[in-house]
Design an enzyme around this catalytic site. Structure first.
Site: not given
Ligand code: HXC
Length: 258
Positions: A65, A109, A112, A132
């Site tokens: 998400a 997400g 999921e 998360e």
């Molecule tokens: C918003 C995101 C994002 C996310 C990545 N980006 N994931 N933006 N929401 N979930 C953005 C980053 O901010 C970055 O933007 C760009 O995408 C590239 O990501 P990087 O982090 O620079 O890439 P990398 O170093 O290769 O790392 C990849 C990654 C990391 C390991 C996937 O991005 C990461 O940990 N993302 C978050 C994963 C996460 O926590 N997901 C769960 C979300 S909560 P900029 O502008 O800086 O270039 C969830 C709740 C679900 O899903 C509940 C029901 C739906």
């Protein structure tokens, strides 16, 4: 219809839906979820479409998400507005088979979303996770429920509590994905699987999808009864007569969804 965050192509009888927010690794924001809902509803009602494939980019199926969109929300916003309740309802209404073709990150997400699909074909670069917990929250779209049914309690607890990722090899071994293929072959493999399904009787595919999904909702005996009754009901179709006649006559069946 023109979408901003997804690309939809209809090829033969397959709707290929590509998540397309490359700058955010296909993070699921409100626009994307609403456009994906619309595309799924369209594909579900389009008579030409017999199977649906959802995919992302080579680097990310979806990294979860959209965290920037969630960061400002309060309890009243998410509980009061029942955040993420609409999307799964739309998804579950689609009766056609849906395949997830996953390359790269399928996190939160994103994992999921892949698990909501009927089966997952993964590239050898795929990484699944429910991270998360690192954000001080937890899964909200099936990561504690569907994942547990797929991979069992121990791995589901491990992934949800530590936030560690599962690679494609472990995901296949654990039953999360149905096959793993080289990244370059992912879309071809998913489209070929969808093409195979598209050749079958649509009545049988609906019956199978409903029966397999039923196994998650009921006891074994009730599920077996449901399965047997649906099996019986397919004998009311012309496609059953055609399929069996074609086998006996050593020819390809011509299913007509009747
Ligand atoms: C918003 C995101 C994002 C996310 C990545 N980006 N994931 N933006 N929401 N979930 C953005 C980053 O901010 C970055 O933007 C760009 O995408 C590239 O990501 P990087 O982090 O620079 O890439 P990398 O170093 O290769 O790392 C990849 C990654 C990391 C390991 C996937 O991005 C990461 O940990 N993302 C978050 C994963 C996460 O926590 N997901 C769960 C979300 S909560 P900029 O502008 O800086 O270039 C969830 C709740 C679900 O899903 C509940 C029901 C739906």
């Amino acid at each position: 219809m023109a979408f901003k965050t997804i690309i939809v192509e209809i090829e033969e009888h397959i709707a290929l839906i590509k998540l397309n927010r490359p700058d955010a690794l296909n993070a699921l924001n409100a626009t994307l979820l609403s456009e994906l809902s619309q595309a799924l509803t369209d594909a579900g009602t389009n008579k030409k479409v017999r199977c649906i494939v959802i995919t992302g980019s080579e680097k990310a199926f979806a990294a979860g998400a959209d965290i920037t969109e969630m960061a400002e929300k309060s309890f009243v916003d998410v509980f009061g507005g029942d955040l993420f309740s609409e999307f799964p309802n739309t998804f579950m209404r689609v009766r056609k088979p849906i395949i997830a073709a996953v390359s790269g990150y399928a996190l939160g997400g994103g994992c999921e979303l892949a698990m909501m699909c009927d089966f997952i074909i993964a590239s050898d670069t795929a990484k699944f996770g429910q991270p998360e917990i690192n954000l001080g929250v937890m899964a909200g779209l099936g990561g504690s429920q569907r994942l547990t049914r797929f991979v069992g309690k121990s791995k589901a607890m491990d992934m949800n509590l530590t936030g560690r990722f599962m690679d494609a090899e472990e995901a296949e071994r654990s039953g999360l994905v149905s096959r793993v293929v080289p990244a370059k072959k992912l879309i071809n493999e998913a489209m070929a699987a969808a093409g195979k399904i598209a050749e079958k009787s649509a009545l049988a595919t609906v019956a199978i999808k409903e029966s397999v999904n039923r196994s998650y909702e009921t006891t074994l005996n009730e599920g077996l009864l449901f399965e047997r009754r649906v099996f019986h009901s397919l004998f009311a179709t012309e496609d059953q007569a055609e399929g069996m006649a074609a086998f006996i006559e050593k020819r390809e069946p011509q299913f007509r969804d009747k």
